[in-house]
Every structure is written in C-alpha cells, then in structure tokens.
Scaffold this motif. Structure first.
Motif, PDB file in Angstrom:
ATOM      1  N   THR A   1      36.203  32.722  35.031  1.00  0.00           N
ATOM      2  CA  THR A   1      35.663  33.372  36.240  1.00  0.00           C
ATOM      3  C   THR A   1      34.129  33.378  36.208  1.00  0.00           C
ATOM      4  O   THR A   1      33.476  33.063  37.209  1.00  0.00           O
ATOM      5  CB  THR A   1      36.233  34.804  36.376  1.00  0.00           C
TER       6      THR A   1
ATOM      7  N   GLU B   1      42.921  31.720  38.122  1.00  0.00           N
ATOM      8  CA  GLU B   1      44.240  32.282  37.829  1.00  0.00           C
ATOM      9  C   GLU B   1      45.360  31.310  38.214  1.00  0.00           C
ATOM     10  O   GLU B   1      46.439  31.324  37.623  1.00  0.00           O
ATOM     11  CB  GLU B   1      44.416  33.611  38.572  1.00  0.00           C
TER      12      GLU B   1
ATOM     13  N   ARG C   1      36.232  42.395  39.613  1.00  0.00           N
ATOM     14  CA  ARG C   1      36.330  41.930  38.227  1.00  0.00           C
ATOM     15  C   ARG C   1      37.334  42.782  37.440  1.00  0.00           C
ATOM     16  O   ARG C   1      37.337  44.006  37.560  1.00  0.00           O
ATOM     17  CB  ARG C   1      34.953  41.963  37.537  1.00  0.00           C
ATOM     18  N   GLY C   2      38.160  42.115  36.690  1.00  0.00           N
ATOM     19  CA  GLY C   2      39.191  42.817  35.912  1.00  0.00           C
ATOM     20  C   GLY C   2      40.433  43.149  36.729  1.00  0.00           C
ATOM     21  O   GLY C   2      41.336  43.844  36.256  1.00  0.00           O
TER      22      GLY C   2
END
Ligand code: ADP
Ligand code: ASP
Ligand code: MG
Length: 400
Positions: free
Chosen positions: A47, A74, A150-151
């Motif tokens: 990413t 992903e 993010r995450g």
C-alpha cells in the motif's frame, strides 16, 4: 460446525513463502471441521509503495483513482492465497468487495462499511470452499471502489464476521494486545482480554494494532475479537465487553502515543464564546477532528487559543481559520508534539490517576503543553523528544 473469519495482515502475507504458510494454517483449520473465510491485507508494504507511485505522477492524486489503485494490493494477495490453498488440494475462491457486495458510504480514503450482501460468500462456503476476501475495500453508492482508511482490513474482517454471525480472529505480527506497543517498550505485558471501550480509545489514540472502526463494530454487535500471532498457537488477546471479563480491572490498562497531530495556536483573539464556537464549527464542518483545546487567561479582552488536529488536515484547517485572525504573526504551528495517553475503564472508579501521571512526568522533567481527559482516558501533549522517557516512566509505574 462453526464459521470463522480470519484476517491476515500485511506482514503475515509479505512474501510468497509467507502466503504459502498462511495457506497451510487455513487448511489445517478447515480440516478441523470449521468453515473458514479469510480476509487479507496487501503484501508487506504494497500500500505504501502504491501511494509512492501515485505521488510520482502527482502530489495531489485524485481520490477516486487513488482508491482504485490502492485496492489492487488486496486483490493481488487474495488471489495468491486462493492459489496457494488450491495448490494444497483444497477448494478456495477469492472475492473482491464488488463481488460480495461490501457497500460503503462516506469519503474516498476513509469510507465506512454500510452493509454486506454476503450471498456469494455463503454460497461458496456451503459448497465447501475456503473463501478469501480482499480487505480494506468497498463499493459506494455510485459504484466506485473506496478504501476504508489505513489498517482498514481489520474492519472488513469484523464486518464480515458480523454478517455471517461467525467468530472473528485477527492474525498479525504480534502475539496479542500489550499494555504498550512492545516495539516502543520492551517490558510491556500482554493482556489476556481487553474491553471494547479501552481498545477503541487505544486505537484512536495511536495503537495501530487494530483499526478503530473494527472495534466499534465489534462492540455494536457484541462480537468478541481475538488478536494473535499468525501461524502460531501462542494464546493472544480477546477484545470483548467488560461484563464478560474475568479479570479485575486495573485503573490503567494501556498507554498509546501518536505523533500524527499538530498544535495550532491563534494569538490575541477576542475572548468571546461566539468567536471561539464559530471557529470550531467551521473546522468541524470540514470533518476535521479537534482533540485537545487550551486557552490562556484573558489580557485586555484577548486570549491565545490552542488546539490539536491531525497533521494531514493542517492545510485545509489553516484555510478555514483565516477569517479568525488578521495577520500571519498571530498563528503558531507546532508539529513537534506527541499525544501521550493512558487508558483504563478502572479510572471511572479510581481517583488519583491523573495526579500520579503528572507527578511521574514532572519527576522526569517532561513538560506538558495541553491536557484532555474523558472518563476513561488522560491525554497530554508533550515534546516528541520526551516520548521514550515518558513511556518508560509511566509504563513501569502503572505496570503496563
Ligand atoms: P497488520 O499488518 O497485521 O495489520 P499492524 O502493523 O497494523 O499489523 O499492527 C501490528 C503492530 O501494532 C505491532 O507490530 C505492534 O508494534 C503495533 N502495536 C501498537 N500498539 C500495540 C499494542 N498495544 N499491542 C500490540 N501491538 C501494538
Ligand atoms: N493495506 C492497507 C494498509 O496498509 C489495509 C490494511 O493493511 O489493513 O493500510
Ligand atoms: Mg493493521
């Protein structure tokens, strides 16, 4: 037969060998009799690398196109994991958010999962397949790909577990939740369990181990979230409601720090509640989150007003607050702050936590620039250079 949703983070699928290892673990679980749905993050630093590539094109990439780009990370890891499982002789299928109807609302780059169709997942599971889902992505009302922040794959996993009424297991590169990030404090203790509220505060205040939105969902639907080390039997941590917890709560459960905020001070503005509230209203209208606020005592009807916001929102915020001061000399920006927070539901019933923390900071000559508190947290802004000293002093004394 239980249905289990497992999520593997970026470092756990960082190489093709690691993907093969995850495939073995997933197959082992399937063999034990459970139905398995796996959510994956992008491989390693993919990413970040994709963001870097976009920035080589322009320093202000179009947000829709950036999401379209980032979501590919992903898609790649989910297809690779499905291949690795099939190579072991088990049936698997990878799905993107579009294929399983993960519907999102809100802005690109920080969208929220609204609903999941889930029929394709259920059908594939009923056919005996191991289902692999690309985390971090969704599809909005207009049919565009969005990302969850993010995450965000943690949130994909919890949302799918909610939809399937399954168990949720988050596998990462650390063997559970610790009182302090073990990379920042080597003597940190692992927790067997932690309450949703505490984990939510810790993740919002800088503990990157869980995406904060995933905890909100877990709490809302009362789904316990297990966090543990990938491909290992070491017992991890369960995030769940305090009412079902065994241990007696300590006043302070955890500590988190964040260098992601900036303090803005506007000097000599009118000491008038209307001015201050309309300033904060303007900032809030752009969905910029103000956390800490402090104000000096009035001198000739004027005060200095300081507040913190996320660094990423600085430029937008400076634009918005222009009408509230007349010359540039009135504005001071301090990027050298660390938000230092202690969290614990035990604080609701224990007094003296704040005084103990400030005593520790003062004994270590650590200056506090701003303070904010809630029922279960105390946050202060300190200098970044004092961060490690503060972590060591407070974590040791509170036995975190
Ligand atoms: P993943 O790629 O699996 O999603 P992350 O990097 O997002 O993993 O999160 C795992 C990291 O979170 C750990 O390596 C650890 O350094 C960090 N971390 C921060 N706070 C904590 C905490 N309180 N307990 C455990 N890990 C923490
Ligand atoms: N790959 C995304 C990120 O790096 C999402 C995630 O890891 O959960 O932020
Ligand atoms: Mg993560």
């Amino acid at each position: 037969m239980a249905i289990v949703v497992q999520k593997y983070g970026g470092s756990s699928v960082g190489t093709t060998d690691k993907i093969k290892k995850v495939a073995e673990t997933v197959v082992k679980r399937k063999k034990s009799g459970d139905d398995v749905v796996v959510v994956v993050s992008a491989m390693g630093d993919t990413t970040d690398d994709l963001i870097g590539i976009a920035n080589e094109i322009t320093n202000n990439p179009d947000k829709r196109e950036l999401d379209a780009l980032l979501s590919t990370g992903e898609m790649m890891s989910s297809a690779l994991l499905a291949m690795a499982i099939k190579a072991l002789g088990y049936d698997a299928i990878s799905y993107t958010a579009y294929q399983i109807g993960i519907k999102t609302t809100g802005q690109h780059g920080k969208s929220l999962i609204d609903d999941i169709d889930g029929e394709n997942i259920k059908k594939s599971v009923s056919e005996g397949k191991i289902v692999i889902v690309a985390g971090f992505q969704g599809i909005n009302e207009e049919g565009h790909i969005t990302t969850l922040g993010r995450g965000g794959s943690d949130t994909s996993a919890v949302a799918i577990a909610v939809k399937l009424d399954g168990m949720c297991e988050i596998y990462t590169d650390v063997d559970g939740i610790y009182g302090v990030d073990p990379r920042k404090y080597k003597d940190a203790h692992k927790l067997d369990e932690i309450d949703y509220e505490e984990m939510l505060e810790l993740s919002s205040l800088g503990a990157q181990v869980m995406h904060s939105r995933s905890i909100e969902l877990g709490q809302k639907y009362n789904i316990p979230i297990y966090v543990g080390l990938s491909n290992s039997d070491i017992r991890g941590t369960v995030i769940k409601g305090v009412n079902s917890m065994n241990m007696e709560s300590k006043p302070v459960t955890g500590l988190a720090t964040s260098d992601e905020d900036v303090a803005i001070t506007i000097k000599d503005i009118e000491n008038d509640i209307n001015t201050v509230s309309s300033l904060f209203e303007s900032v809030a209208s752009k969905r910029i989150n103000i956390d800490m606020i402090s104000q000096t005592a009035p001198v000739n009807g004027k005060v200095n007003l300081s507040f913190t916001i996320p660094k990423v929102d600085l430029n937008e915020c400076l634009d918005i607050i222009k009408p509230f001061y007349s010359n540039k000399g009135q504005i001071a920006i301090d990027e050298d702050i660390t938000k230092f927070s202690v969290v614990g539901i035990g604080m609701k019933t224990t007094s003296g936590v704040a005084s103990k923390m400030f005593k520790l900071l003062s004994e270590n000559n650590i200056g506090v620039k701003m303070i904010t508190t809630s029922e279960i947290r105390i946050t202060c802004a300190i200098r970044q250079e004092d961060k490690i000293k503060a972590i060591n002093a407070v974590a040791k004394d509170f036995n975190l």
